[in-house]
Structures are given as C-alpha cells and as structure tokens.
Design a protein around this motif. Structure first.
Motif, mmCIF file in Angstrom:
data_model
loop_
_atom_site.group_PDB
_atom_site.id
_atom_site.type_symbol
_atom_site.label_atom_id
_atom_site.label_comp_id
_atom_site.label_asym_id
_atom_site.label_seq_id
_atom_site.Cartn_x
_atom_site.Cartn_y
_atom_site.Cartn_z
ATOM 1 N N LEU A 1 -9.241 8.248 4.725
ATOM 2 C CA LEU A 1 -7.910 7.459 4.941
ATOM 3 C C LEU A 1 -7.842 6.374 5.914
ATOM 4 O O LEU A 1 -7.538 5.147 5.864
ATOM 5 N N TRP B 1 -4.748 11.024 -1.370
ATOM 6 C CA TRP B 1 -5.366 9.834 -1.614
ATOM 7 C C TRP B 1 -4.951 9.122 -2.684
ATOM 8 O O TRP B 1 -4.916 7.574 -2.605
ATOM 9 N N THR C 1 -11.965 3.593 -0.584
ATOM 10 C CA THR C 1 -11.397 3.567 -1.635
ATOM 11 C C THR C 1 -12.124 2.882 -2.812
ATOM 12 O O THR C 1 -13.252 2.394 -2.657
#
Length: 710
Positions: free
Chosen positions: A515, A581, A520
């Motif tokens: 994170l 997430w 991503t």
C-alpha cells in the motif's frame, strides 16, 4: 423453657471446650441451636433462613441445573436473628455456598436409584461435556474440595443461610442439618465443604473502602474535576490566544470535537476501511465474551444447551471468534509498517526507542487506569452470590501482579496467576511483536526485497511452529466444544504465544509495503467479482469449518488439527489483505462503502477503551445474577446489545479522562502535531482548516492515534 436453658448451658460448656480444638465458637453453637428451635416453633426469621437455603428436590434434576443452586441471596442477608438483652438481633443471616458431595448407599430403593442414576447422567454430561469447562465458573467450582465425602459420585454447589456468628465449621453444621433432612428421604450419603470466600453477611466489611479504594476515588474525582475546569477555561479563554496544552488535553469541548468531527470526504488512498474493520472486530470480541460469560451462569436447561444449542452451525462465529483478535494483529502490523514507510518518504528516520516508548505510553496509561480500578474499588462495588467467582479473584490478581501486566510479560510468567485482565493477553502479545518489529522494518527500509523475504521466512516459521506444537501436544483445531486430551497448555503455547500468533501480524506488514508503495494492477469487472466471491467463500469456510470438529461423532486426528491450527489464521489474514487492498484501490464497491462509513470513525477511536472496559462490565453483570437462567441464542444476542449500551458511560469516561488527554500530551512531548489545538483556534482559522483537504499521508498518520493496538 427451663429444659432449653439447661440444654443451652450444656451446649455452651461443650462448645467452649471444643472451640479450643478449632470447632465453632460457643456463640455460634448457641445461635445454631436457636435456629433449630426457631424452626420447631415456626419463627419467621428461622423459616427465612431455611427458605433462602438450597433444598431438595430442586427443579431441573434431569437437566443438570441441580448442580449449582444459589438459594435466595437477598432473603438470607435480610435475616435478623432473635433479640438479645439489648433488644438487638443476636446475628444476621450469613450466605455461603457449600460444595456438596453425595453418593448412593447400598440400601437405596429402586425409585431412589433411578433418581440418582438420572442425576449422575446429567452430572457427567455437564462436567465432562465441554472442553472449555475450565473457563466456566459453574463447572470449575465443581472441582473437589479437601475433606469432602470420599469417592463422592456427584459434586455440586448449593447455598446455605447460617448465623453470622459462625465460621466455616459452624456453617457446615447448618448445611449438614438442612440437607440431611431432604437427602435422607432418598437414602443418599452426603457431606459438605464450605467455600469460605463465598460467605457474605450484612456488616461483614467487604464493601468498606480501604486505602486503595479511597485512592482510586480521589483519582477519579481529580480527573473528573480536571475535565470540568479545563472545559470551563476552554469556553471562557479569549479566542485567538493559545491555551496551555494541559488544559486542552482535558477539555471536554476539545476532546468531544475531536471525537465526533467527521471528514467531508476521504482522500484517495486513505485507509478509511480500517475504521469499519476495527469496529466490527471489536463487536465480535465483545460478542464472544458475552457468550463465554453467559455460559458461566447456571442454566435451568444446561443439559439441553450442551446437546442442542451448542452444536448448531450458527455458533461457528463464536467458536472461531479468536479470528477477531487475529484481525487486530493484522491491523497492528499493517499500520506500524505503513506509517514508518510514509515517514521515510517524508525524510524522517525510524527511531526504534522512540517508537517503542511512544507505543508503550499510549497503550499503558489507559490500561494502568483500568488496573488501578480493578485492584481497588471494583471488588467493593457490590455483593452477590457469585461475587467470589467473578469479581474477587480478578481484583486479587490485579492487586498482587499489576506490575506484570504493565511490563507486558504476564503471558509468560504464570499467566493463570498473574493475568490481571482476561483480555490483556492480547496486549502482551502485541507489545512483544512490536518490540521485534525492527527485525523486519530496518531491512524493509534499506533493502525491501530482503525485508519482504524476512517477512516470508518468519511467516513460514510461525506456521511451522503452530503445526509442530499441535502435532506433538495433541492440541485442538482451535477453541472447540469437543474435549481433546492435550498434553500441554494450549493457551500458553498457542493462544498467547507471540511466535504462534505472528502470521497475521506479518501479513499486515507485507500489505503495508504494497500500500505504501502504491503497488496495484488493473482488474476487469468479472475478475473483481470473481475475487470477491472466492475470498468471501474462503473466509466463510475458515469460520464455519470449525463445526466439523464440534460434532458429537467427530474423531480427533492430530494431523488434521495441525493443518487447520497452523493455516486458518494466516488464511484469514490473506482474506483481510484482499479486502483492504481492494477497498483502497477502488475495487471495494459496497463493502468499502460500509467499512468506510464515516460514522465508524468515532466508534473506531473509542474501540481501545471499549476493549479495556467491556469484559469487566460483563463479569459484573454475571456476578449480580441471583437465579438460574434459560440458555438460548436470543439471550446471548440480548446480552450483547445490552453490554454495548451499558458500557458506554465507562468507555466514555476512560476515553475523555485518560486516553484522549494522554494522546494530546504524549503527541506534544514527542513533537507531533497537536490535534487538540483546533479547540482554541479562532473561528476564521478553523473555517480555513475545514476547507483544506488533508493529504492521504496526514490522514494515515492520524489513523495511528485511533488505536490500532487494541
């Protein structure tokens, strides 16, 4: 009356001689005789003593509820004995519980033998039918007392009302006298052993405040007055001028504003979903403690509860509620590393000693306030039949071993004797894991690949350790209904062992790296839907598969137990990782809308204080029970929602008087921004700040102040 007087004098002489050898005193013998005579002459006070004592046959013999008979506590304490020459009662009613052992005699007739057989079946079902019996007061109290009837087939606890002038020896005489009147009709041999800690009577001094209790009262009043005066100063202080940080810290105006101020919108990347996860997990923990404490009570349908209710699939979330604790381990590992990585991006270095000291103070000061109360005033806050089971042991431990809890090693140092608060084991494990975080943080900051490798290796080590311990010592899958003959302490080696509980914490650390570095990838809609379906199914399977074990026909296999025990916590943490997430990266959908609901923010801030307060509120309520209850799922849910409401005053006081002020003062001492300063700023400046959108990093930093470590 002349014969009675002669008998009294003879009894007085015999008892005086006997008292030298530890027998009841002369006064006690005289009062027992008065009680027996009072029954013969139908004196109201004597009848009340007998009426408030347990009698045979009680209801629910076949259900096992006869094992724990509380009598009528308040009726016993209201008894005033015959008047003396000063026109004052010679004694008050003294309520005690006695352990009762009885067995069938050789001359038992067939009808009595049938009754005894049914009682024995119920006894075996209740005393041996559940594996967590050591945590249940009704069952634990059935452990044999010394000097009880040899080879007693059935053990129970019943109530007796005796003269307050009697010690345990005299109470035993009254108990034997009462119960033999009933048991002789069934040709059963009985004997009793008085549980001295359970004895209470009016004027026994147990509610008198000692030095420690007065110290807590002064502490409570001092903090309450500090809040009152700080709030007054906050209101009357000229706007635009700085108010001293100590006044800001205790101001209700400032703290309530900080508590209830809601953000207009969430900045992209902010971990708002953690608030909902934290709140739901706190509620889950409260629910399981309501359940385990509710089981503590004597139930009129105890046998039915064990045979039916406790084996329903709806009970799975209760048996696997330890996953809620693993959720907090996951959140703690996540936020610890996430904030450190954010600090690194802003050019701040990681100072381990400052990190540990800050964390210790933040957690320990509210904890110390709770321990102070439990060690002093708590045990003097009421009287009840089960006060010695629910309240007094904890108060004694807190008074003797408060320092062990505040040094965070009670889970290693005689945990059964030194753990002041039942839920405090989590704080011990979490603090111990925090102390070990540099093993991961320093490599993660300098050599991320090596740091992630260390996380992976430690996670595998934690899983392997749990697997090995479960396999070697025949531990259960987790806390289960069906008893397992383990060869070691499951609680100490698994539940409260930081090495065995580290997997979710480490998983949170790994997610923090993902994170913080905004790792991503784009997913198609069908892929998001499929991932949510698979993740939800996996998490539900982890929770509900425990009912495979909670089956009357289940045969234990240590290899199966080892696989489940070692993998289910890690699997749960992986499921949580996807949820967090996905919510952070825009794949959360309605789940993110629920978890990020802005009204969870105040509840999230209160979660640590609620965690500290709730279990003692539950124990207090359980201790006050006077009668048997009916076990049902509805009653558990009702108890849960009642606890949520009743714990609000204590939670709010602990937060406003201790937690919030300590947060403000500690932040200033460590050179962090003082969030309480908004309470004394000018209106124009405050409006400007409301329009300014904080950065994700700033909001994430503030999330550390919402107690990930509860």
């Amino acid at each position: 009356m002349g014969r009675r007087s002669i008998l009294f004098l003879l009894l007085l002489a015999v008892s005086t001689f006997s008292s030298v050898n530890g027998a009841p005193s002369a006064q006690c013998y005289a009062d027992i005789l008065a009680y027996q005579i009072g029954l013969g002459t139908l004196e109201s006070w004597a009848l009340k003593m007998l009426d408030s004592s347990s009698k045979l046959p009680p209801e629910g013999i076949l259900q096992g509820s006869f094992l724990f008979q509380l009598g009528n506590f308040d009726e016993c304490l209201s008894v005033k004995g015959p008047l003396n020459s000063d026109n004052e009662p010679r004694f008050n009613g003294k309520y005690c519980r006695v352990q009762l052992g009885f067995k069938a005699t050789n001359k038992t007739d067939p009808k009595s033998q049938l009754l005894f057989t049914q009682m024995k079946l119920a006894y075996d079902k209740i005393s041996n039918g559940i594996s967590f019996k050591d945590t249940i007061g009704m069952i634990k109290s059935l452990e044999p007392q010394t000097g009880l009837l040899p080879d007693a087939t059935i053990l129970a606890q019943w109530a007796v009302c005796a003269p307050s002038s009697c010690t345990a020896d005299g109470v035993k005489i009254v108990a034997d006298f009462n119960l033999r009147q009933f048991f002789s009709a069934f040709n059963l041999d009985i004997d009793t052993a008085v549980i001295e800690g359970s004895c209470q009577f009016e004027g026994d001094g147990k509610q008198d405040l000692d030095t420690g209790s007065w110290a807590f009262v002064i502490f409570f009043l001092t903090l309450t007055l500090a809040m009152v005066f700080a709030t007054i100063f906050d209101y009357v202080w000229p706007k635009g001028e700085d108010l001293h940080v100590a006044v800001q810290a205790f101001s209700l105006r400032t703290n309530l504003r900080n508590l209830y101020t809601l953000p207009k919108s969430a900045a992209p990347g902010q971990l708002t979903c953690l608030h909902g996860i934290r709140v739901f997990s706190t509620w889950w923990i409260i629910l399981i403690h309501c359940f385990t404490s509710y089981v503590f009570l004597p139930h009129i349908n105890a046998r039915m509860a064990i045979e039916t209710y406790l084996f329903q699939w709806s009970m799975a979330p209760l048996y696997n509620a330890s996953l809620a604790v693993d959720t907090f381990f996951f959140l703690s590992g996540l936020l610890t590393v996430y904030l450190v990585l954010l600090d690194q991006k802003k050019g701040r270095s990681f100072n381990f000693f400052k990190f540990i000291l800050y964390r210790y103070l933040r957690i320990s000061l509210p904890l110390a306030a709770m321990i102070f109360y439990l060690a002093t005033l708590h045990k003097r806050a009421g009287v009840a039949p089960m006060w010695d089971l629910c309240i007094e042991p904890q108060s004694q431990i807190c008074g003797d071993y408060w320092w062990v809890s505040l040094l965070y090693f009670a889970n290693f140092y005689k945990p059964a004797e030194t753990m002041c608060m039942a839920q405090a084991w989590y704080l011990m494990v979490e603090m111990q894991l925090a102390v070990l975080t540099p093993i991961v943080i320093y490599p993660l900051l300098k050599w991320p690949i090596i740091g992630l490798g260390i996380i992976g290796a430690l996670t595998l080590g934690s899983i392997a350790m749990t697997f090995g311990l479960t396999l070697v010592y025949n531990f259960p899958w987790t806390v289960t209904l069906i008893p397992v003959e383990s060869t070691a302490d499951f609680g100490q080696l698994i539940s409260a062992n930081p090495a065995a509980r580290a997997a979710p914490y480490l998983c949170g650390m790994a997610l923090a790296y993902v994170l913080a570095n905004k790792i991503t990838f784009k997913l198609p809609k069908w892929g998001v839907v499929l991932e949510w379906i698979l993740n939800s199914a996996a998490c539900l399977a982890i929770v509900y598969s425990i009912m495979i074990v909670n089956n009357k026909n289940f045969v234990y296999d240590n290899l199966e137990a080892a696989f489940y025990a070692s993998l289910h916590r890690f699997g749960w943490a992986v499921g949580l990782s996807w949820i967090v997430w996905a919510c952070v990266n825009g794949y959360g959908g309605p789940v993110n809308s629920i978890l990020s609901w802005k009204y969870f923010l105040p509840l999230s801030k209160l979660s640590y204080c609620a965690f500290l307060v709730h279990i003692d509120e539950i124990f207090y309520h359980i201790a006050l029970n006077r009668t048997e209850t009916f076990f049902s799922i509805f009653e558990i849910v009702f108890e849960f929602f009642g606890t949520l409401i009743m714990m609000i005053p204590a939670t709010m006081w602990l937060y406003l008087a201790v937690d919030a002020p300590c947060q403000t003062i500690i932040r200033v001492a460590f050179g962090k921004a003082n969030r309480s300063a908004a309470g004394t700023q000018s209106k124009d400046k405050l409006e400007e700040e409301k329009e300014e959108e904080p950065t994700p990093e700033k909001k994430a930093e503030e999330s550390q102040d919402i107690k990930s470590d509860n």
